[in-house]
Design a protein around this motif. Structure first.
Motif, PDB file in Angstrom:
ATOM      1  N   SER A  14       0.875  -1.235   0.049  1.00 50.53           N
ATOM      2  CA  SER A  14       0.206  -0.004   0.137  1.00 50.53           C
ATOM      3  C   SER A  14       0.882   1.204  -0.011  1.00 50.53           C
ATOM      4  CB  SER A  14      -0.840   0.108   1.418  1.00 50.53           C
ATOM      5  OG  SER A  14      -0.261   0.251   2.412  1.00 50.53           O
ATOM      6  N   PRO A  15       0.375   2.472  -0.370  1.00 47.84           N
ATOM      7  CA  PRO A  15       1.083   3.704  -0.182  1.00 47.84           C
ATOM      8  C   PRO A  15       1.528   4.112   0.987  1.00 47.84           C
ATOM      9  CG  PRO A  15      -0.694   3.904  -1.686  1.00 47.84           C
ATOM     10  CD  PRO A  15      -1.078   2.475  -1.270  1.00 47.84           C
ATOM     11  N   GLN A  16       0.727   3.616   2.055  1.00 49.17           N
ATOM     12  CA  GLN A  16       1.054   3.904   3.385  1.00 49.17           C
ATOM     13  C   GLN A  16       2.124   2.828   3.961  1.00 49.17           C
ATOM     14  OE1 GLN A  16      -2.167   3.059   2.385  1.00 49.17           O
ATOM     15  NE2 GLN A  16      -2.698   4.999   2.495  1.00 49.17           N
ATOM     16  N   GLU A  17       2.359   1.896   3.441  1.00 51.20           N
ATOM     17  CA  GLU A  17       3.447   0.995   3.942  1.00 51.20           C
ATOM     18  C   GLU A  17       4.679   1.656   3.086  1.00 51.20           C
ATOM     19  OE1 GLU A  17       3.138  -3.015   3.854  1.00 51.20           O
ATOM     20  OE2 GLU A  17       1.462  -3.346   5.273  1.00 51.20           O
ATOM     21  N   LEU A  18       4.529   1.860   1.840  1.00 52.51           N
ATOM     22  CA  LEU A  18       5.634   2.540   1.299  1.00 52.51           C
ATOM     23  C   LEU A  18       6.120   3.853   1.723  1.00 52.51           C
ATOM     24  CD1 LEU A  18       5.679   3.356  -2.673  1.00 52.51           C
ATOM     25  CD2 LEU A  18       6.683   4.942  -1.133  1.00 52.51           C
ATOM     26  N   GLY A  19       5.174   4.717   2.255  1.00 56.75           N
ATOM     27  CA  GLY A  19       5.691   6.085   2.845  1.00 56.75           C
ATOM     28  C   GLY A  19       6.361   5.610   4.221  1.00 56.75           C
ATOM     29  N   ALA A  20       5.860   4.697   5.049  1.00 55.51           N
ATOM     30  CA  ALA A  20       6.646   4.483   6.291  1.00 55.51           C
ATOM     31  C   ALA A  20       8.145   4.077   5.893  1.00 55.51           C
ATOM     32  CB  ALA A  20       5.692   3.427   6.860  1.00 55.51           C
ATOM     33  N   SER A  21       8.116   3.193   4.963  1.00 61.68           N
ATOM     34  CA  SER A  21       9.514   2.647   4.588  1.00 61.68           C
ATOM     35  C   SER A  21      10.364   3.684   4.095  1.00 61.68           C
ATOM     36  CB  SER A  21       9.432   1.465   3.650  1.00 61.68           C
ATOM     37  OG  SER A  21       8.832   0.139   4.401  1.00 61.68           O
ATOM     38  N   ALA A  23      10.276   7.060   4.838  1.00 62.25           N
ATOM     39  CA  ALA A  23      10.623   7.862   5.985  1.00 62.25           C
ATOM     40  C   ALA A  23      11.723   7.285   6.747  1.00 62.25           C
ATOM     41  CB  ALA A  23       9.461   8.336   6.588  1.00 62.25           C
ATOM     42  N   GLN A  24      11.812   5.829   6.549  1.00 62.48           N
ATOM     43  CA  GLN A  24      12.742   5.198   7.573  1.00 62.48           C
ATOM     44  C   GLN A  24      14.108   5.339   6.916  1.00 62.48           C
ATOM     45  OE1 GLN A  24      12.733   4.001  10.692  1.00 62.48           O
ATOM     46  NE2 GLN A  24      11.057   4.470  10.851  1.00 62.48           N
ATOM     47  N   GLY A  44      17.307  16.353  -1.362  1.00 66.32           N
ATOM     48  CA  GLY A  44      16.331  16.956  -2.237  1.00 66.32           C
ATOM     49  C   GLY A  44      15.093  16.244  -2.530  1.00 66.32           C
ATOM     50  N   LEU A  45      13.993  17.195  -2.523  1.00 72.19           N
ATOM     51  CA  LEU A  45      12.729  16.883  -2.563  1.00 72.19           C
ATOM     52  C   LEU A  45      11.807  17.093  -3.683  1.00 72.19           C
ATOM     53  CD1 LEU A  45      11.581  17.634   1.217  1.00 72.19           C
ATOM     54  CD2 LEU A  45      12.379  15.285   0.173  1.00 72.19           C
ATOM     55  N   SER A  46      10.990  16.252  -4.208  1.00 71.97           N
ATOM     56  CA  SER A  46      10.014  16.521  -5.207  1.00 71.97           C
ATOM     57  C   SER A  46       8.790  16.755  -4.627  1.00 71.97           C
ATOM     58  CB  SER A  46      10.201  15.475  -6.234  1.00 71.97           C
ATOM     59  OG  SER A  46      11.248  15.055  -6.797  1.00 71.97           O
ATOM     60  N   GLY A  47       7.564  17.280  -5.534  1.00 71.50           N
ATOM     61  CA  GLY A  47       6.291  17.449  -4.751  1.00 71.50           C
ATOM     62  C   GLY A  47       5.320  16.593  -5.294  1.00 71.50           C
ATOM     63  N   GLY A  48       4.217  17.030  -5.507  1.00 75.47           N
ATOM     64  CA  GLY A  48       2.914  16.104  -5.562  1.00 75.47           C
ATOM     65  C   GLY A  48       2.735  15.237  -4.313  1.00 75.47           C
ATOM     66  N   SER A  49       2.503  13.936  -4.650  1.00 78.53           N
ATOM     67  CA  SER A  49       1.823  13.230  -3.401  1.00 78.53           C
ATOM     68  C   SER A  49       3.050  12.734  -2.377  1.00 78.53           C
ATOM     69  CB  SER A  49       1.245  11.792  -3.918  1.00 78.53           C
ATOM     70  OG  SER A  49       2.239  11.350  -4.983  1.00 78.53           O
ATOM     71  N   LEU A  50       4.204  12.988  -2.766  1.00 79.09           N
ATOM     72  CA  LEU A  50       5.168  12.785  -2.052  1.00 79.09           C
ATOM     73  C   LEU A  50       5.171  13.909  -0.441  1.00 79.09           C
ATOM     74  CD1 LEU A  50       8.417  12.311  -4.330  1.00 79.09           C
ATOM     75  CD2 LEU A  50       7.685  10.722  -2.569  1.00 79.09           C
ATOM     76  N   GLU A  57       4.874  10.690   7.400  1.00 76.95           N
ATOM     77  CA  GLU A  57       5.634   9.655   8.179  1.00 76.95           C
ATOM     78  C   GLU A  57       7.010  10.161   8.671  1.00 76.95           C
ATOM     79  OE1 GLU A  57       4.569   6.854   8.579  1.00 76.95           O
ATOM     80  OE2 GLU A  57       2.934   6.555   7.423  1.00 76.95           O
ATOM     81  N   LEU A  58       7.625  11.413   7.855  1.00 79.73           N
ATOM     82  CA  LEU A  58       8.991  11.415   8.377  1.00 79.73           C
ATOM     83  C   LEU A  58       9.357  12.069   9.856  1.00 79.73           C
ATOM     84  CD1 LEU A  58      11.786  11.565   7.159  1.00 79.73           C
ATOM     85  CD2 LEU A  58      11.440  13.808   6.197  1.00 79.73           C
ATOM     86  N   PRO A  59       8.535  12.763  10.326  1.00 84.88           N
ATOM     87  CA  PRO A  59       8.888  13.468  11.830  1.00 84.88           C
ATOM     88  C   PRO A  59       8.907  12.192  12.592  1.00 84.88           C
ATOM     89  CG  PRO A  59       7.146  14.894  10.565  1.00 84.88           C
ATOM     90  CD  PRO A  59       7.142  13.680   9.660  1.00 84.88           C
ATOM     91  N   ALA A  60       7.953  11.228  12.655  1.00 82.96           N
ATOM     92  CA  ALA A  60       8.214  10.180  13.655  1.00 82.96           C
ATOM     93  C   ALA A  60       9.395   9.479  13.451  1.00 82.96           C
ATOM     94  CB  ALA A  60       6.803   9.299  13.496  1.00 82.96           C
ATOM     95  N   ALA A  61       9.836   9.365  12.272  1.00 86.52           N
ATOM     96  CA  ALA A  61      10.942   8.385  11.665  1.00 86.52           C
ATOM     97  C   ALA A  61      12.338   8.873  12.156  1.00 86.52           C
ATOM     98  CB  ALA A  61      11.029   8.254  10.167  1.00 86.52           C
ATOM     99  N   ILE A  62      12.199  10.377  12.331  1.00 82.15           N
ATOM    100  CA  ILE A  62      13.620  10.927  12.553  1.00 82.15           C
ATOM    101  C   ILE A  62      13.575  11.129  13.939  1.00 82.15           C
ATOM    102  CG2 ILE A  62      14.140  11.997  10.127  1.00 82.15           C
ATOM    103  CD1 ILE A  62      13.373  14.505  11.399  1.00 82.15           C
ATOM    104  N   ALA A  63      12.508  11.125  14.851  1.00 78.94           N
ATOM    105  CA  ALA A  63      12.352  11.457  16.207  1.00 78.94           C
ATOM    106  C   ALA A  63      13.444  10.740  16.905  1.00 78.94           C
ATOM    107  CB  ALA A  63      10.945  11.387  16.599  1.00 78.94           C
TER     108      ALA A  63
END
Length: 258
Positions: A14-21, A23-24, A44-50, A57-63
């Motif tokens: 799923s996109p949710q599992e992709l996003g979590a991975s 961010a990790q 370097g970041l891109s836009g859209g759905s990213l 996901e990212l704040p929790a991953a780097i916390a």
């Protein structure tokens, strides 16, 4: 022209599992870079759905590593629309609202365009800012670039059959005739994309399945823009959900956190 195989194609349920991975992965690359000799992480970041994916996901991953390390991050954008930051189409504006409000990266280390300039001057100004941030690099070398891909195979604001695909001198280029609105944009060029230490493409949804088959299985005589991203010494990975990977016959790794 043959395309070298990517180092890794990862498919998530799923996109949710992709996003979590994803961010990790960002958190892991940041920790590795900050522990290294340079003690800096350039992303370097891109836009859209990213935008929503990383904001979720990212704040929790780097916390777990603590927020102090963010003072050593340098953040740039792979392309940008020439609109005010308050505009709904502004990539930086969306990240500022949804992600950077949660991550205290110093403003001086977030590299943005000046949307008040004409597009050619905006590109030159952004290139100047990048050269200052990446002093010592003849071409800016990002530790990690996160790229998207359009149904037509475009990435950043590099579109199929566009003259910018031949650009070899500029690190940032203006585009005034984008086939996807808004027409005026600023984009990193292929020399910068291919200088990165790590590049990860992210694609979700069945609308991307046909073009991913063309890119990853090399069925095209003329290469699509996303297929021209071949880091010279860096690592290339693809993160896809099942829908986007639905037509692939090449080997890939299947991931699930369930």
């Amino acid at each position: 022209m043959a395309v070298s195989a990517p180092d890794l194609i990862s498919v998530f349920s799923s996109p949710q599992e992709l996003g979590a991975s994803l961010a990790q992965l960002v958190a892991q690359r940041a920790a590795c870079c900050l522990a290294g000799a340079r003690a800096r992480f350039a992303l370097g970041l891109s836009g859209g759905s990213l935008v929503s994916m990383l904001a979720r996901e990212l704040p929790a991953a780097i916390a777990p590593a603590g927020l102090a390390g963010l003072t050593h991050w340098t953040l740039g954008f792979c392309d940008e629309r020439l609109v005010p930051f308050e505009h709904a189409e502004s990539t930086y504006g969306l990240y500022r609202t949804h992600l950077l409000s949660k991550l205290p990266i110093p403003d001086s280390q977030v590299i943005t365009i000046n949307p008040q300039l004409p597009v050619e001057e905006a590109a030159e100004d952004y290139a100047k800012k990048l050269r200052k941030a990446f002093q010592g690099d003849s071409i800016p070398v990002f530790d990690l670039l996160i790229l998207g891909v359009g149904p037509d195979g475009h990435t950043c604001s590099l579109f199929p059959d566009h003259p910018l695909l031949q650009e070899r001198e500029k690190i940032v280029a203006p585009i005034s005739d984008s086939p996807k609105p808004p027409p005026q944009r600023v984009t990193l060029t292929l020399p910068v994309l291919n200088a990165a230490r790590n590049v990860i493409f992210v694609a979700t949804g069945e609308g991307k399945a046909a073009v991913l088959k063309r890119i990853l299985e090399n069925k095209e005589d003329s290469l699509l823009p996303a297929a021209l991203v071949q880091p010279h010494t860096g690592k290339l990975c693809w993160f896809l959900d099942e829908a986007a990977a639905g037509l692939l016959t090449v080997p890939f790794e299947k991931h699930s956190t369930l």
